[in-house]
Design a protein around this motif. Sequence first.
Motif, short mmCIF file in Angstrom:
data_model
loop_
_atom_site.label_atom_id
_atom_site.label_comp_id
_atom_site.label_asym_id
_atom_site.label_seq_id
_atom_site.Cartn_x
_atom_site.Cartn_y
_atom_site.Cartn_z
N PHE A 127 0.91 -1.14 -0.10
CA PHE A 127 0.00 -0.20 0.21
C PHE A 127 0.86 1.20 0.01
CE2 PHE A 127 -2.02 -3.55 2.00
CZ PHE A 127 -3.36 -3.54 1.32
N MET A 128 0.85 2.04 -0.97
CA MET A 128 1.59 3.20 -1.07
C MET A 128 1.26 4.41 -0.24
SD MET A 128 2.39 5.53 -4.52
CE MET A 128 0.89 6.65 -4.45
N GLU A 129 2.23 4.94 0.30
CA GLU A 129 2.15 6.23 1.36
C GLU A 129 3.12 7.15 0.74
OE1 GLU A 129 2.89 4.86 5.17
OE2 GLU A 129 1.39 3.21 5.29
N CYS A 133 7.49 15.08 2.20
CA CYS A 133 7.99 15.91 0.91
C CYS A 133 8.03 15.14 -0.25
CB CYS A 133 9.64 15.69 1.35
SG CYS A 133 10.24 14.00 1.26
N GLY A 134 6.85 14.37 -0.36
CA GLY A 134 6.30 13.88 -1.59
C GLY A 134 6.81 12.65 -2.24
#
Length: 269
Positions: A127-129, A133-134
């Motif tokens: 799962f991407m988080e 800072c992007g």
Amino acid sequence: MSCYVSHHKEIIGAELRSRISMRYKRVTKAINREFWESESETSHSLYVGSYGRGTATDASDIDILVALPKNEYDRFDAYRGNGQSRLLQVVKSSIQSTLRSTSIHADGQVIVVNFSDGMKFEILPAFMEVDWCGGETYSYPDSNMGGNWRATNPKAEQLAMRERNESSNGLLFDTCKHIRTVHNKHYSSYALSGIVIDSFVYKTIGDWHWSSGASSSPEGKYEKKLLDDFNALSAFGRYSFELLAPGSGQRVDVSKSVECLNKVLQYMV
């Protein structure tokens, strides 16, 4: 094969890369269909591991990270008792719907796909988080010890490896591939993790580089330096031997790989 590191160039042939790509797309499409209602063969997935970092050989396993929707994290995190294991089983089932005659099983953190020609895929659902800072990090399931979530940052690792490989004129990747080749040919009965290889070489390569198509030092000196650095790191035993992954800075588990890495470096010297 020479004991010393040499230019490996591209040791994964076009036909093998094509087969890897075809299977990657089939796996990705199956998971996208199940979780994203999409027929895309490339979205929400990326090569990770040695293949993603550029240090794989033709004997390397293929590691794939597949990103799932955030609501799926909430769903499986809410399970009482190892929702991580349940998640792995659901992802496994989605792959089996496409690769019906292939051996597939869940193994701790990944779904392992063994093809009949000996190629092995390891699929990591995650799962991407996005951090403050992007930057992109990923949480993934670990079904061991009752289940928990772990973190990884493969894109940072890949970027760091590429940058140091460029500054070394290709010596970083060549060294990592050479260690893998020695391991596969002479010590395959011993465990040696790919991230241990890459993290060790990244840490110890320093300013060494290929110069004008040849070694930047007398033959054998570079290999002796790698062994000396290994001995310094392991001077107080394997449990004092610490490595951090390139770019991400995450601690690397070396416990099962130290013995074999020592054997490979001794062979090279």
